[in-house]
Design a protein around this motif. Structure first.
Motif, mmCIF file in Angstrom:
data_model
loop_
_atom_site.group_PDB
_atom_site.id
_atom_site.type_symbol
_atom_site.label_atom_id
_atom_site.label_comp_id
_atom_site.label_asym_id
_atom_site.label_seq_id
_atom_site.Cartn_x
_atom_site.Cartn_y
_atom_site.Cartn_z
ATOM 1 N N LYS A 178 0.848 -1.189 0.000
ATOM 2 C CA LYS A 178 0.000 0.000 0.000
ATOM 3 C C LYS A 178 0.886 1.243 0.000
ATOM 4 O O LYS A 178 1.177 1.841 1.041
ATOM 5 C CB LYS A 178 -0.916 -0.005 1.224
ATOM 6 N N MET A 179 1.344 1.638 -1.200
ATOM 7 C CA MET A 179 2.146 2.842 -1.322
ATOM 8 C C MET A 179 1.246 4.077 -1.246
ATOM 9 O O MET A 179 0.071 4.023 -1.575
ATOM 10 C CB MET A 179 2.903 2.851 -2.657
ATOM 11 N N ARG A 180 1.833 5.193 -0.818
ATOM 12 C CA ARG A 180 1.096 6.446 -0.654
ATOM 13 C C ARG A 180 -0.086 6.263 0.294
ATOM 14 O O ARG A 180 -1.151 6.827 0.110
ATOM 15 C CB ARG A 180 0.637 6.989 -2.010
ATOM 16 N N HIS A 181 0.121 5.451 1.312
ATOM 17 C CA HIS A 181 -0.865 5.235 2.364
ATOM 18 C C HIS A 181 -0.226 5.615 3.695
ATOM 19 O O HIS A 181 0.818 5.061 4.067
ATOM 20 C CB HIS A 181 -1.333 3.779 2.414
ATOM 21 N N ASP A 182 -0.850 6.536 4.393
ATOM 22 C CA ASP A 182 -0.308 7.042 5.651
ATOM 23 C C ASP A 182 -1.123 6.496 6.818
ATOM 24 O O ASP A 182 -2.347 6.679 6.874
ATOM 25 C CB ASP A 182 -0.361 8.574 5.642
ATOM 26 N N VAL A 183 -0.448 5.817 7.740
ATOM 27 C CA VAL A 183 -1.123 5.347 8.951
ATOM 28 C C VAL A 183 -1.269 6.536 9.888
ATOM 29 O O VAL A 183 -0.277 7.121 10.327
ATOM 30 C CB VAL A 183 -0.341 4.204 9.619
ATOM 31 N N ILE A 184 -2.530 6.897 10.183
ATOM 32 C CA ILE A 184 -2.791 8.110 10.968
ATOM 33 C C ILE A 184 -3.191 7.817 12.409
ATOM 34 O O ILE A 184 -3.202 8.719 13.245
ATOM 35 C CB ILE A 184 -3.862 8.989 10.284
ATOM 36 N N ASP A 185 -3.500 6.558 12.705
ATOM 37 C CA ASP A 185 -3.831 6.212 14.090
ATOM 38 C C ASP A 185 -3.615 4.720 14.294
ATOM 39 O O ASP A 185 -3.820 3.926 13.375
ATOM 40 C CB ASP A 185 -5.283 6.575 14.407
ATOM 41 N N VAL A 186 -3.194 4.367 15.496
ATOM 42 C CA VAL A 186 -2.970 2.963 15.842
ATOM 43 C C VAL A 186 -3.525 2.707 17.231
ATOM 44 O O VAL A 186 -3.270 3.473 18.158
ATOM 45 C CB VAL A 186 -1.473 2.597 15.816
ATOM 46 N N SER A 187 -4.280 1.630 17.364
ATOM 47 C CA SER A 187 -4.700 1.150 18.684
ATOM 48 C C SER A 187 -4.072 -0.221 18.880
ATOM 49 O O SER A 187 -4.527 -1.224 18.314
ATOM 50 C CB SER A 187 -6.225 1.044 18.791
ATOM 51 N N ILE A 188 -3.014 -0.256 19.663
ATOM 52 C CA ILE A 188 -2.285 -1.504 19.847
ATOM 53 C C ILE A 188 -3.120 -2.524 20.612
ATOM 54 O O ILE A 188 -3.139 -3.712 20.277
ATOM 55 C CB ILE A 188 -0.935 -1.225 20.534
ATOM 56 N N GLU A 189 -3.830 -2.079 21.635
ATOM 57 C CA GLU A 189 -4.638 -3.019 22.424
ATOM 58 C C GLU A 189 -5.759 -3.636 21.591
ATOM 59 O O GLU A 189 -6.052 -4.825 21.698
ATOM 60 C CB GLU A 189 -5.224 -2.309 23.647
ATOM 61 N N PHE A 213 -9.606 4.429 5.979
ATOM 62 C CA PHE A 213 -10.200 3.126 6.289
ATOM 63 C C PHE A 213 -9.449 2.498 7.451
ATOM 64 O O PHE A 213 -8.365 2.947 7.821
ATOM 65 C CB PHE A 213 -10.184 2.206 5.059
ATOM 66 N N GLU A 214 -10.026 1.436 8.013
ATOM 67 C CA GLU A 214 -9.401 0.723 9.122
ATOM 68 C C GLU A 214 -8.927 -0.653 8.667
ATOM 69 O O GLU A 214 -9.470 -1.229 7.735
ATOM 70 C CB GLU A 214 -10.374 0.574 10.289
ATOM 71 N N ASP A 215 -7.909 -1.145 9.347
ATOM 72 C CA ASP A 215 -7.438 -2.514 9.128
ATOM 73 C C ASP A 215 -7.097 -3.106 10.489
ATOM 74 O O ASP A 215 -6.951 -2.377 11.480
ATOM 75 C CB ASP A 215 -6.215 -2.515 8.206
ATOM 76 N N THR A 216 -6.977 -4.414 10.536
ATOM 77 C CA THR A 216 -6.621 -5.100 11.775
ATOM 78 C C THR A 216 -5.342 -5.893 11.570
ATOM 79 O O THR A 216 -4.895 -6.106 10.436
ATOM 80 C CB THR A 216 -7.746 -6.050 12.218
ATOM 81 N N PHE A 217 -4.769 -6.340 12.665
ATOM 82 C CA PHE A 217 -3.544 -7.137 12.573
ATOM 83 C C PHE A 217 -3.494 -8.132 13.729
ATOM 84 O O PHE A 217 -4.101 -7.909 14.783
ATOM 85 C CB PHE A 217 -2.299 -6.250 12.587
ATOM 86 N N ASP A 218 -2.784 -9.222 13.482
ATOM 87 C CA ASP A 218 -2.432 -10.144 14.563
ATOM 88 C C ASP A 218 -1.045 -9.813 15.094
ATOM 89 O O ASP A 218 -0.786 -9.882 16.295
ATOM 90 C CB ASP A 218 -2.468 -11.591 14.047
ATOM 91 N N LYS A 278 -5.655 -3.823 18.367
ATOM 92 C CA LYS A 278 -5.014 -4.357 17.162
ATOM 93 C C LYS A 278 -5.682 -3.806 15.903
ATOM 94 O O LYS A 278 -6.002 -4.538 14.958
ATOM 95 C CB LYS A 278 -5.016 -5.891 17.159
ATOM 96 N N LYS A 279 -5.842 -2.484 15.905
ATOM 97 C CA LYS A 279 -6.441 -1.797 14.765
ATOM 98 C C LYS A 279 -5.557 -0.638 14.320
ATOM 99 O O LYS A 279 -4.884 -0.018 15.144
ATOM 100 C CB LYS A 279 -7.828 -1.250 15.133
ATOM 101 N N ILE A 280 -5.583 -0.370 13.025
ATOM 102 C CA ILE A 280 -4.903 0.805 12.491
ATOM 103 C C ILE A 280 -5.859 1.560 11.583
ATOM 104 O O ILE A 280 -6.722 0.974 10.930
ATOM 105 C CB ILE A 280 -3.611 0.438 11.722
ATOM 106 N N LYS A 281 -5.686 2.870 11.565
ATOM 107 C CA LYS A 281 -6.468 3.724 10.681
ATOM 108 C C LYS A 281 -5.535 4.301 9.632
ATOM 109 O O LYS A 281 -4.461 4.817 9.963
ATOM 110 C CB LYS A 281 -7.139 4.848 11.474
ATOM 111 N N VAL A 282 -5.947 4.202 8.369
ATOM 112 C CA VAL A 282 -5.059 4.525 7.250
ATOM 113 C C VAL A 282 -5.717 5.545 6.336
ATOM 114 O O VAL A 282 -6.935 5.489 6.096
ATOM 115 C CB VAL A 282 -4.725 3.249 6.443
ATOM 116 N N LYS A 283 -4.899 6.457 5.816
ATOM 117 C CA LYS A 283 -5.380 7.422 4.829
ATOM 118 C C LYS A 283 -4.677 7.183 3.503
ATOM 119 O O LYS A 283 -3.446 7.158 3.430
ATOM 120 C CB LYS A 283 -5.114 8.851 5.301
#
Length: 442
Positions: free
Chosen positions: A74-85, A100-105, A87-92
């Motif tokens: 995902k080039m030209r995508h800036d992660v603008i927020d992260v919730s580690i607990e 949009f949001e994404d999740t991670f393990d 396990k979510k990230i918000k991306v622009k």
């Protein structure tokens, strides 16, 4: 397993390539705000100076290469927020402005560093530039073509290399630093004196021990750099003051040093078990003192990224720490250093002694030979080696890599005297220069 990687230069690329190989069934997504990856910023001065003609050679991977590995790039995508607990990230998406949001393990933080920009009056004027990424290098080249007087602020490796490149292009160059020596973090005075003399002989103005107080300009463009001691004409200013970890997204969620550098264990794991970090965003164990330090180096980054990937599921690989080993070529001098200088060792509270050896690196019956100067720093009581520096017109810098291993393995200066090195007149003398340092310390 969903693996999210934030940032993709040295550490990020290493982590992604290894993770894709080790976990073929994993869903790996990398988020990068630029449209390129894996740029070797250590090559900027070579590119600016025209030594490197094709800048594509400064990239050792690409989004296309990662895509071939099955990685969602995902080039030209800036992660603008992260919730580690959570396990979510918000991306622009910087192209479409969509968020949009994404999740991670598992999360791998490789957000790197960013140049320090001090709050100096006039710093926002045109033609005051940074030197960090590919876009910076292109802008520097474009602006330098029209500039006559160039001032570089910061006498670390990047600043020193840029100064030489600009001088080779016939520019009037001034190097400003608040310290009274160039490269003072890496070399003791007897080494920096030689390098400084080389610069002065080439007509470079050294404004050392001077702190920039303001920038002056005309019509919004910089024209002068003002320090507490002098004023210097400038059509172009390059800021090379240093770097800070780019970790604001994670503040308060994982443990950090006061500088913002993420604290990790020997497996690259942060204070959260499913979050790993590598590269310039992290502190590393500095073997000469055993403490965590912020040492942003590409060599550290690629090792750390590789190790982080290997430990995502179970701890398999350990980081051995760093000596901060580095090298530079200043005109005809090949210079390298590892570990503590005499000055920095004393500042760290260590009681040290030093031994300096000057000798021709190979027998005088050979048609040519050059002198080499080696300095070894060691603890007075334990005699453990904690640092070394080398300078010669011959490229003997690999000897400092050997000294890095010596420090990592906690060898003493007495043991160094009798280490087994080969002898061949093309390359050295029966007593290797490293042996001589150990012998002389006795």
């Amino acid at each position: 397993m969903k693996i999210a990687v934030i940032g993709c230069t040295h550490a990020g690329t290493a982590a992604i390539v290894n993770a894709a190989t080790l976990y073929p069934d994993a869903e790996i997504t990398v988020y990068e705000r630029n449209d390129n990856i894996s740029f070797l910023s250590c090559g900027i001065a070579l590119y600016v100076g025209g030594v490197v003609k094709d800048p594509q050679g400064l990239f050792y991977s690409s989004p296309e290469e990662l895509s071939k590995l099955g990685v969602k790039t995902k080039m030209r995508h800036d992660v603008i927020d992260v919730s580690i607990e959570e396990k979510k990230i918000k991306v622009k998406n910087l192209e479409s402005e969509e968020t949009f949001e994404d999740t991670f393990d598992k999360l791998i933080i490789t957000t790197g560093s960013w140049p320090i920009i001090p709050p100096i009056e006039g710093i926002d004027m045109e033609n005051i530039l940074l030197s960090k990424n590919f876009y910076h290098s292109n802008t520097i080249i474009e602006k330098a073509e029209k500039a006559e007087n160039i001032v570089v602020v910061g006498a670390g490796y990047i600043g020193v290399e840029l100064v030489e490149s600009f001088q080779a292009q016939g520019k009037n160059v001034t190097l400003v630093d608040s310290m009274d020596r160039i490269l003072s973090k890496y070399l003791d005075k007897e080494y920096t004196d030689i390098a400084e003399e080389a610069f002065v002989e080439k007509g470079i103005k050294l404004a050392l021990g001077e702190t920039v107080t303001r920038f002056e300009g005309v019509d919004g463009k910089v024209s002068k750099v003002v320090t507490a001691k002098g004023e210097y004409d400038a059509d172009l200013v390059i800021l090379c003051i240093g770097f800070k970890p780019n970790t604001a997204l994670f503040k308060g969620q994982i443990d950090m040093l006061d500088s913002g550098a993420i604290i990790i264990n020997e497996h690259m794991q942060t204070s959260h078990q499913d979050v790993f970090a590598a590269g310039d965003s992290c502190a590393v164990i500095y073997n000469p003192t055993g403490e965590s330090r912020y040492i942003p180096l590409a060599t550290n980054a690629v090792r750390m990224g590789t190790i982080a990937a290997r430990n995502l599921i179970e701890s398999k690989a350990k980081y051995l720490g760093t000596q901060g080993t580095s090298g530079i070529k200043i005109y005809e001098y090949c210079i390298a250093a590892t570990g503590l200088t005499e000055e920095s060792a004393k500042d760290a509270g260590l009681k040290v002694k030093t031994v300096t050896v000057k000798d021709n690196y190979r027998p005088e019956f050979m048609p040519t030979y050059e002198e080499v100067m080696l300095k070894v720093v060691y603890e007075e009581e334990s005699r453990r080696i904690v640092g070394a520096q080398l300078l010669s017109k011959a490229d003997l810098t690999q000897s400092i890599n050997t000294m890095s291993v010596v420090i990592q393995n906690k060898m003493t200066v007495d043991e160094l005297a009798y280490v087994d090195f080969f002898f061949q007149p093309h390359f050295n003398k029966p007593w290797n220069i490293l042996n001589l340092a150990g012998l002389n310390a006795k």
